[in-house]
Design an enzyme around this catalytic site. Structure first.
Site, PDB file in Angstrom:
ATOM      1  CE  LYS A  77      -3.996   1.996   2.628  1.00 51.38           C
ATOM      2  NZ  LYS A  77      -5.131   1.871   3.662  1.00 51.38           N
ATOM      3  CB  SER A 152      -8.053   3.613   2.762  1.00 51.49           C
ATOM      4  OG  SER A 152      -7.287   3.126   3.761  1.00 51.49           O
ATOM      5  CB  SER A 176      -8.523   0.659   5.748  1.00 49.81           C
ATOM      6  OG  SER A 176      -9.494   1.977   6.274  1.00 49.81           O
TER       7      SER A 176
END
Length: 488
Positions: A77, A152, A176
């Protein structure tokens, strides 16, 4: 060779016997990314040259002392810093930021012999639940490209679901990792706060943030968490608890397991299809020897308000460092310091980030600190105490990961009860610092449904075993999106 139809154990066997090389495994991942990522849009940066150089280096090593993750491709990420690799947080503010050091988890991934193939898309600064709030692109759900992957950590979940990588790392501040894992039909673990070092994770809300692994199956998830967990002198909140062998915990034996199912987790706002899938999962766990009872978490109804006050307040503080002076977006032609501050932050941040900064600043102001921030922290304590009481009697707490399946892009959730249900399913875990895992448990109209299993502090081994028992007793692991089929 395709990665999508091989387990990690199978790939390790092939690597050990030298039937395939790390370079070939890496090339297979890169080829898959090239084939499907124009549709999925999971990656912000693909590090092809660096990945192939790393693979060649690993191939030159002897087979002695190779761990279970050796040679495995992984995506990261884009809020986890990587030395000499662009790290943007999906924000214009950091669109040119190249760190000079690695996050602790990156050091551990490298030590395990893994190959980083790129950085993955996300909601800007991890503020969002759809991955539509990236400054660069919107990621699609591999099961249906018209739907969101969640957020996210939508990029990490979508990349694993699409077979681009077998492993990814995300971050979880209020769900998330777990929610996108549920939306994309993969396994996502939010570890106990402090189990994994946050050093090198770009901060959103420091008392809530956790780095967690996303994989196709439970065993791989257990292997990755074991690799990245442990105490770190660079993170004062990391725990010195010994990291157990999570894979060894995967016995599949859950006889006598006591499960609490909060009534609030199957209440109004949760779709009928999700409720039915969770109830069927509970029946399966019962058939394996577990017992479950309905319980209550009396203070979770305040979790959403508490979470947004605390997370926004901490975001306001953490994001104050982005001022256009030391690093980050800096506009041209500014005439004075005030204009520099104003333009760098108004042009560099997106609307959602600015909204949370404003709300957090308001909550921390002298006139509202006591009635907003302090009160939210008191509610947080009550929520943590509710969980503590339940864990005196129950081994795990189970419910849905999300109130619905993935919704269509540009389709905001308008039903207030669904919004409320989504929040109380995930954010209490972060407020209490507990571990929780999401595993696939069904489908609705071709979109995956996630089952959330919550455990006691530092009891990830228990969660992995329950999730593994369920996974092995069902066929959801065999399901995969059809994206890219026929092109291999």
């Amino acid at each position: 060779m395709t990665l999508a139809n091989k387990t990690t154990a199978e790939l390790q066997s092939l690597l050990h016997t030298k039937e395939v090389s790390v370079k070939e495994v890496t090339e297979a991942s890169l080829a898959r990314i090239a084939r499907v990522d124009n549709d999925v849009k999971a990656f912000i940066t693909v590090t092809e040259q660096g990945a192939l150089a790393r693979a060649q280096q690993l191939d030159s090593q002897t087979t002695n002392n190779r761990g279970p993750l050796f040679g495995m491709p992984i995506g990261i990420k884009d809020n986890i810093v990587t030395k000499d690799v662009l790290t943007t947080c999906a924000s214009k503010m950091l669109e040119d930021f190249v760190p000079v050091y690695d996050a602790t988890v990156i050091e551990k991934i490298n030590a395990a012999g893994m190959v980083i193939v790129g950085k993955l898309n996300m909601d800007e600064f991890a503020m969002g639940s759809t991955t539509e709030r990236s400054a660069f692109k919107r990621t699609s759900n591999p099961w249906n490209l018209e739907h969101v992957p969640g957020g996210s950590s939508g990029g990490p979940a979508a990349a694993v679901a699409a077979g681009e990588v077998p492993f990814s790392l995300g971050s979880d501040t209020g769900g998330s990792v777990r929610q996108p894992a549920a939306f994309c039909g993969v396994v996502g673990m939010k570890p106990t706060y402090g189990r994994v070092s946050r050093a090198g994770l770009v901060a959103f809300a420091s008392s809530l943030d956790s780095i967690g692994p996303i994989t196709r199956n439970v065993e791989d998830n257990a292997l990755l968490l074991a690799a990245i967990a442990g105490e770190d002198h660079r993170d004062a909140t990391s725990s010195n608890r010994e990291v157990p062998d999570f894979k060894a915990a995967l016995t599949g034996n859950i006889k006598g397991l006591k499960i609490g199912v909060p009534a609030e987790y199957l209440g109004e706002g949760v779709s009928t299809e999700v409720k039915n899938a969770v109830k069927e999962a509970l029946e399966m766990l019962t058939s394996l020897g577990a017992e479950w009872e309905e319980v209550t978490l009396p203070h979770v109804k305040y979790a959403s308000e508490s979470y947004y006050v605390i997370s926004s307040a901490e975001a306001s503080s953490n994001l104050a460092r982005y001022d256009g002076i030391r690093y980050g977006y800096r506009p041209e032609g500014v005439k004075n310091l005030e204009e520099l501050y104003l333009r760098s932050r108004s042009e560099g941040f997106g609307d959602e980030v600015k909204k949370r900064i404003l709300y957090g600043t308001y909550a921390l102001s002298a006139n509202h600190h006591e009635d907003l921030y302090v009160r939210a922290q008191k509610v947080r304590t009550l929520i943590a105490q509710d969980f503590e009481e339940l864990f005196k009697k129950y081994d795990v707490i189970i419910g849905p990961t999300s109130a619905t399946t993935a919704y269509k892009m540009d389709e905001t959730v308008k039903d207030a009860m669904t919004l409320y249900a989504n929040d109380i399913l995930t954010v209490p875990v972060n407020l209490a610092g507990l571990p929780a895992i999401s595993v696939p448990c069904g489908f609705d109209s071709g979109l995956p449904i996630g089952l959330q299993i919550i455990g006691k502090h530092f009891d990830e081994a228990m969660l992995y075993n329950v999730a593994y028992a369920f996974e092995q007793a069902t066929d959801f692991l065999k399901s995969a999106p059809t994206i890219g089929e026929g092109d291999e």
